[in-house]
Design an enzyme around this catalytic site. Structure first.
Site, PDB file in Angstrom:
ATOM      1  N   LYS A  45      41.440  47.207  47.116  1.00  0.00           N
ATOM      2  CA  LYS A  45      41.317  45.881  47.723  1.00  0.00           C
ATOM      3  C   LYS A  45      40.509  45.909  49.017  1.00  0.00           C
ATOM      4  CE  LYS A  45      42.600  43.215  45.591  1.00  0.00           C
ATOM      5  NZ  LYS A  45      41.956  42.742  44.315  1.00  0.00           N
TER       6      LYS A  45
ATOM      7  N   HIS B 108      39.185  55.405  43.698  1.00  0.00           N
ATOM      8  CA  HIS B 108      40.134  55.124  44.778  1.00  0.00           C
ATOM      9  C   HIS B 108      40.788  56.412  45.298  1.00  0.00           C
ATOM     10  CE1 HIS B 108      39.790  50.871  44.368  1.00  0.00           C
ATOM     11  NE2 HIS B 108      40.477  50.750  43.251  1.00  0.00           N
TER      12      HIS B 108
ATOM     13  N   LYS C 192      39.442  34.815  47.639  1.00  0.00           N
ATOM     14  CA  LYS C 192      38.804  34.119  48.749  1.00  0.00           C
ATOM     15  C   LYS C 192      37.546  34.821  49.252  1.00  0.00           C
ATOM     16  CE  LYS C 192      42.822  31.740  50.757  1.00  0.00           C
ATOM     17  NZ  LYS C 192      43.635  31.555  52.016  1.00  0.00           N
TER      18      LYS C 192
END
Length: 286
Positions: A44, A99, A249
């Site tokens: 993220k 990751h 967003k």
């Protein structure tokens, strides 16, 4: 945060996407090619955004591939159990994502000429983004209250472990010419300038029109509307997008809508303690 996991080297991994074998293979046996580019992040932190940028740069701004091949197929996470099936179809120079913390990364990288782009994001926004993501990612059987989620995150019980340790580990490479560090907030503040810098690091010469195309097709609104980059093709048993969208967003500062004053103050104390020995001023600290 509740999900089925196993622990490898002290870090929790979700057990439908990773196995002990896939992680060991990724670290010890995976063959890094000299012209590989690795898109490395803590979850993220702008992983998909960077995939889009790198894909467009590779093709000189031509969005044909970005509009026809899902983003997770263009730059597979090489440590997953699905990776080898996906990677065999990639055309060199390969763009791969990960990751993994530095101590689990492919050992063959450190003897190669391959390059890493590490995107780092304000951990407060990482927490906010991950909290919302757990609401749609079906591996999470229970999301719970934000305070419980925050406590788990700060204790390093999130997937891929502690944000602090992940970032501090990779920051050891900040003076290595093969590694390029950029903040999510830099991409938001100046996407075009960031693309130019990434092109320079990769040795890619794009003209102004090609750079403009990279910027146009990697803008948040463009990615959100593109089914090849917004993850809408994922089946509902993986992502329940009736509860929210994968690309939500694309902003910085959204953490302020979740954290209470007390939570923010407690986080700041922990952050200062954890990061006190890092001789780096991050973009969001300026």
């Amino acid at each position: 945060m509740t999900f089925d996991y196993f622990t490898h080297k002290g870090i929790r991994f979700e057990n439908k996407t990773y196995t002990e074998e896939s992680l060991k293979y990724a670290e010890n046996d995976f063959e890094v090619w000299d012209d590989d580019v690795y898109n490395v992040t803590y979850p993220k932190s702008g992983t998909n955004w960077m995939i889009q940028i790198l894909s467009l740069i590779k093709h000189k701004g031509d969005a044909t591939l970005s509009n026809s091949v899902p983003i997770y197929s263009r730059s597979p996470w090489y440590e997953t159990i699905y990776a080898q099936t996906q990677i065999k179809d990639l055309v060199a120079p390969r763009t791969l994502s990960s990751h993994l913390p530095i101590n689990m990364f492919a050992k063959s990288f450190f003897k190669s000429k391959a390059k890493i782009i590490y995107t780092v994001r304000n951990p407060r926004d990482v927490i906010a983004s991950l909290f919302h993501f757990t609401k749609i990612l079906k591996i999470y059987s229970e999301v719970g209250q934000f305070q419980e989620f925050l406590d788990d995150f700060l204790q390093g019980n999130a997937m891929f472990g502690s944000w602090f340790e992940h970032v501090k580990g990779w920051m050891q490479m900040k003076d290595d010419s093969r590694c390029f560090f950029i903040a999510y907030e830099e991409l938001i503040q100046d996407l075009r300038g960031s693309v130019v810098r990434i092109c320079k690091f990769l040795g890619q010469e794009l003209d102004d029109a090609q750079i403009d195309s990279v910027v146009e097709h990697s803008a948040f609104t463009a990615m959100k509307e593109n089914k090849m980059s917004n993850w809408s093709l994922m089946p509902p048993e993986v992502l329940d997008q009736s509860k929210g969208s994968f690309l939500r967003k694309g902003v910085s500062g959204d953490w302020k809508n979740l954290f209470t004053v007390a939570q923010s103050e407690n986080f700041n104390k922990l952050y200062q303690e954890k990061m006190k020995d890092i001789n780096t001023t991050f973009y969001w600290e300026k």
